[in-house]
Design a protein around this motif. Structure first.
Motif, PDB file in Angstrom:
ATOM      1  N   VAL A 126       0.861  -1.206   0.142  1.00 43.80           N
ATOM      2  CA  VAL A 126      -0.023  -0.128  -0.102  1.00 43.80           C
ATOM      3  C   VAL A 126       0.848   1.095   0.266  1.00 43.80           C
ATOM      4  O   VAL A 126       0.609   2.230  -0.630  1.00 43.80           O
ATOM      5  CB  VAL A 126      -1.042  -0.005   1.257  1.00 43.80           C
ATOM      6  CG1 VAL A 126      -1.794   1.396   1.165  1.00 43.80           C
ATOM      7  CG2 VAL A 126      -1.979  -1.200   1.166  1.00 43.80           C
ATOM      8  N   ILE A 127       2.039   1.272   0.756  1.00 43.96           N
ATOM      9  CA  ILE A 127       3.064   2.283   0.740  1.00 43.96           C
ATOM     10  C   ILE A 127       3.292   2.487  -0.643  1.00 43.96           C
ATOM     11  O   ILE A 127       3.465   3.819  -1.211  1.00 43.96           O
ATOM     12  CB  ILE A 127       4.080   2.150   1.871  1.00 43.96           C
ATOM     13  CG1 ILE A 127       3.478   1.898   3.290  1.00 43.96           C
ATOM     14  CG2 ILE A 127       5.199   3.142   1.613  1.00 43.96           C
ATOM     15  CD1 ILE A 127       4.470   1.601   4.174  1.00 43.96           C
ATOM     16  N   GLU A 128       3.764   1.499  -1.403  1.00 45.03           N
ATOM     17  CA  GLU A 128       4.225   1.668  -2.630  1.00 45.03           C
ATOM     18  C   GLU A 128       3.221   2.388  -3.481  1.00 45.03           C
ATOM     19  O   GLU A 128       3.703   3.090  -4.561  1.00 45.03           O
ATOM     20  CB  GLU A 128       4.725   0.394  -3.079  1.00 45.03           C
ATOM     21  CG  GLU A 128       5.461   0.285  -4.422  1.00 45.03           C
ATOM     22  CD  GLU A 128       5.800  -1.302  -5.087  1.00 45.03           C
ATOM     23  OE1 GLU A 128       6.395  -1.201  -6.227  1.00 45.03           O
ATOM     24  OE2 GLU A 128       5.859  -2.043  -4.032  1.00 45.03           O
ATOM     25  N   TYR A 129       1.963   1.757  -3.333  1.00 42.81           N
ATOM     26  CA  TYR A 129       1.034   2.357  -4.208  1.00 42.81           C
ATOM     27  C   TYR A 129       0.777   3.900  -4.185  1.00 42.81           C
ATOM     28  O   TYR A 129       0.625   4.613  -4.973  1.00 42.81           O
ATOM     29  CB  TYR A 129      -0.519   1.499  -4.055  1.00 42.81           C
ATOM     30  CG  TYR A 129      -1.367   1.739  -4.843  1.00 42.81           C
ATOM     31  CD1 TYR A 129      -1.718   1.191  -6.085  1.00 42.81           C
ATOM     32  CD2 TYR A 129      -2.268   3.137  -4.454  1.00 42.81           C
ATOM     33  CE1 TYR A 129      -2.672   1.557  -6.768  1.00 42.81           C
ATOM     34  CE2 TYR A 129      -3.321   3.413  -5.477  1.00 42.81           C
ATOM     35  CZ  TYR A 129      -3.482   2.726  -6.569  1.00 42.81           C
ATOM     36  OH  TYR A 129      -4.610   3.004  -7.405  1.00 42.81           O
ATOM     37  N   ILE A 130       0.906   4.204  -2.810  1.00 43.28           N
ATOM     38  CA  ILE A 130       0.708   5.623  -2.466  1.00 43.28           C
ATOM     39  C   ILE A 130       1.681   6.541  -3.153  1.00 43.28           C
ATOM     40  O   ILE A 130       1.372   7.551  -3.675  1.00 43.28           O
ATOM     41  CB  ILE A 130       0.479   5.906  -1.006  1.00 43.28           C
ATOM     42  CG1 ILE A 130      -0.671   5.146  -0.416  1.00 43.28           C
ATOM     43  CG2 ILE A 130       0.607   7.298  -0.609  1.00 43.28           C
ATOM     44  CD1 ILE A 130      -0.541   4.945   1.094  1.00 43.28           C
ATOM     45  N   HIS A 131       2.941   6.064  -3.060  1.00 45.92           N
ATOM     46  CA  HIS A 131       3.921   6.719  -3.593  1.00 45.92           C
ATOM     47  C   HIS A 131       3.891   6.853  -5.259  1.00 45.92           C
ATOM     48  O   HIS A 131       4.213   7.887  -5.898  1.00 45.92           O
ATOM     49  CB  HIS A 131       5.395   6.090  -3.377  1.00 45.92           C
ATOM     50  CG  HIS A 131       5.577   6.395  -1.650  1.00 45.92           C
ATOM     51  ND1 HIS A 131       5.115   7.545  -1.127  1.00 45.92           N
ATOM     52  CD2 HIS A 131       6.381   5.726  -0.838  1.00 45.92           C
ATOM     53  CE1 HIS A 131       5.643   7.665   0.160  1.00 45.92           C
ATOM     54  NE2 HIS A 131       6.313   6.099   0.303  1.00 45.92           N
ATOM     55  N   GLN A 132       3.685   5.749  -5.736  1.00 44.71           N
ATOM     56  CA  GLN A 132       3.525   5.607  -7.061  1.00 44.71           C
ATOM     57  C   GLN A 132       2.410   6.438  -7.801  1.00 44.71           C
ATOM     58  O   GLN A 132       2.471   7.080  -8.774  1.00 44.71           O
ATOM     59  CB  GLN A 132       3.055   4.116  -7.664  1.00 44.71           C
ATOM     60  CG  GLN A 132       4.244   3.004  -7.444  1.00 44.71           C
ATOM     61  CD  GLN A 132       3.824   1.670  -7.846  1.00 44.71           C
ATOM     62  OE1 GLN A 132       2.325   1.418  -7.963  1.00 44.71           O
ATOM     63  NE2 GLN A 132       4.687   0.793  -8.324  1.00 44.71           N
ATOM     64  N   HIS A 133       1.303   6.744  -7.097  1.00 48.29           N
ATOM     65  CA  HIS A 133       0.111   7.606  -7.362  1.00 48.29           C
ATOM     66  C   HIS A 133       0.053   8.852  -6.731  1.00 48.29           C
ATOM     67  O   HIS A 133      -0.927   9.609  -7.142  1.00 48.29           O
ATOM     68  CB  HIS A 133      -0.944   6.819  -7.084  1.00 48.29           C
ATOM     69  CG  HIS A 133      -1.278   5.742  -8.062  1.00 48.29           C
ATOM     70  ND1 HIS A 133      -1.513   5.573  -9.423  1.00 48.29           N
ATOM     71  CD2 HIS A 133      -1.006   4.274  -7.870  1.00 48.29           C
ATOM     72  CE1 HIS A 133      -1.762   4.394  -9.878  1.00 48.29           C
ATOM     73  NE2 HIS A 133      -1.241   3.468  -8.998  1.00 48.29           N
ATOM     74  N   ASN A 134       1.194   9.258  -5.991  1.00 49.07           N
ATOM     75  CA  ASN A 134       1.326  10.404  -5.062  1.00 49.07           C
ATOM     76  C   ASN A 134      -0.010  10.983  -4.486  1.00 49.07           C
ATOM     77  O   ASN A 134      -0.503  12.199  -4.794  1.00 49.07           O
ATOM     78  CB  ASN A 134       1.696  11.567  -6.220  1.00 49.07           C
ATOM     79  CG  ASN A 134       2.139  12.865  -5.801  1.00 49.07           C
ATOM     80  OD1 ASN A 134       2.745  12.760  -4.726  1.00 49.07           O
ATOM     81  ND2 ASN A 134       1.845  14.047  -6.344  1.00 49.07           N
ATOM     82  N   LEU A 135      -0.504  10.169  -3.883  1.00 48.17           N
ATOM     83  CA  LEU A 135      -1.624  10.192  -3.089  1.00 48.17           C
ATOM     84  C   LEU A 135      -1.187  10.764  -1.481  1.00 48.17           C
ATOM     85  O   LEU A 135      -0.056  10.830  -1.181  1.00 48.17           O
ATOM     86  CB  LEU A 135      -2.266   8.816  -2.668  1.00 48.17           C
ATOM     87  CG  LEU A 135      -2.704   7.997  -3.993  1.00 48.17           C
ATOM     88  CD1 LEU A 135      -3.400   6.882  -3.450  1.00 48.17           C
ATOM     89  CD2 LEU A 135      -3.810   9.002  -4.734  1.00 48.17           C
ATOM     90  N   TYR A 136      -1.994  11.379  -0.881  1.00 49.26           N
ATOM     91  CA  TYR A 136      -2.020  12.022   0.272  1.00 49.26           C
ATOM     92  C   TYR A 136      -0.969  13.171   0.427  1.00 49.26           C
ATOM     93  O   TYR A 136      -0.087  12.861   1.424  1.00 49.26           O
ATOM     94  CB  TYR A 136      -1.834  10.941   1.227  1.00 49.26           C
ATOM     95  CG  TYR A 136      -2.903   9.882   1.579  1.00 49.26           C
ATOM     96  CD1 TYR A 136      -4.332  10.269   1.461  1.00 49.26           C
ATOM     97  CD2 TYR A 136      -2.610   8.463   1.007  1.00 49.26           C
ATOM     98  CE1 TYR A 136      -5.322   9.388   1.374  1.00 49.26           C
ATOM     99  CE2 TYR A 136      -3.651   7.512   1.075  1.00 49.26           C
ATOM    100  CZ  TYR A 136      -5.055   7.837   1.109  1.00 49.26           C
ATOM    101  OH  TYR A 136      -6.107   7.058   1.174  1.00 49.26           O
ATOM    102  N   THR A 137      -1.444  14.075  -0.251  1.00 52.61           N
ATOM    103  CA  THR A 137      -0.526  15.160  -0.263  1.00 52.61           C
ATOM    104  C   THR A 137      -1.152  16.556   0.236  1.00 52.61           C
ATOM    105  O   THR A 137      -2.560  16.119   0.632  1.00 52.61           O
ATOM    106  CB  THR A 137      -0.032  15.627  -1.819  1.00 52.61           C
ATOM    107  OG1 THR A 137      -1.262  15.896  -2.418  1.00 52.61           O
ATOM    108  CG2 THR A 137       0.446  14.462  -2.476  1.00 52.61           C
TER     109      THR A 137
END
Length: 265
Positions: free
Chosen positions: A226-237
């Motif tokens: 999930v961490i990897e997915y978040i970074h890949q899609h630039n989520l939670y900025t």
């Protein structure tokens, strides 16, 4: 003669923004408790993320929350993600989601056993026990029943009476008090199962999002995938946290269109 246990499916509804290890831990705690009653056999779990129409600040798109939940639950052999609620164009009341999923569960049960269930789920005396669906929630969920305009009384009655709740408490939260202080919940206390989590864990998705916005580590709070997915899609900025800012939650505007009584009127 051994008692025939009732097949039970646990349903968790919510934002899952993002899904955390604690969300998944609730399922394990609830399953252990329900097995310990000697009445139930937990045969499945369902994670049902809310639709984008919910209107909560910082809520990322459902397609991302679904994808993250599926990644997180790859390690589970009994909990799955259901997309129906998340795909609805408007926010869906919890009880409506439960009705839909339970209807589907009964239909699958009928096809599997060859038994016919009527609209109320009743079967012939010689059939295997029909499955039940109960809402899995955290300790603070019961307090939402008291928020004016958030729940319709008949929906609370149906969730607690027809389906039932499995509520996992932790820390200083006392769901027993919420049940005691509500006449409606007290009437259905036999169908509300309170589970105590003795390992303190106050982590929340809100804190995870805050850490991510600040560039801090969230390892061991959410799965690595999930961490990897978040970074890949630039989520939670900082930008994503402003999404739906100043928007009134859809449950409040939707229920305001109908007369609402207090929980114990």
């Amino acid at each position: 003669m051994a008692t025939c246990r009732v097949p039970l499916i646990l349903l968790a509804c919510g934002s899952f923004n993002p899904i955390t290890n604690q969300h998944m831990r609730l399922f394990e705690l609830a399953r252990d408790h329900m097995h310990s009653t000697g009445q139930y056999q937990v045969v499945g779990g369902i994670v049902s993320p809310v639709s984008d129409g919910y209107g909560k600040q910082g809520l990322v798109l459902a397609k991302h929350r679904i994808a993250m939940a599926k990644l997180a639950l790859q390690s589970s052999n009994w909990v799955m993600v259901d997309e129906w609620e998340s795909q609805q164009p408007d926010w869906t009341e919890t009880v409506v989601t439960m009705r839909y999923l339970y209807g589907r569960i009964l239909k699958e049960h009928e096809q599997r056993t060859g038994m016919h269930n009527d609209a109320n789920g009743n079967t012939s005396p010689l059939s295997s026990p029909r499955p039940q669906l109960k809402l899995l929630c955290g300790a603070d969920f019961l307090d939402t029943f008291k928020i004016p305009g958030l729940w319709r009384d008949d929906h609370v009655e149906e969730v607690a009476g027809r389906f039932g709740l499995v509520c996992v408490s932790r820390g200083r939260l006392q769901p027993e008090r919420a049940v005691h202080e509500s006449d409606m919940l007290s009437r259905h206390c036999h169908n509300i199962f309170l589970v105590r989590e003795w390992v303190r864990n106050e982590m929340s998705a809100t804190e995870v999002r805050r850490a991510l916005r600040r560039g801090l580590s969230v390892k061991y709070l959410i799965p690595d995938s999930v961490i990897e997915y978040i970074h890949q899609h630039n989520l939670y900025t900082e930008d994503s946290e402003r999404r739906n800012k100043d928007t009134v939650l859809r449950p409040l505007t939707k229920q305001a269109q109908q007369p609402v009584k207090s929980l114990d009127d």
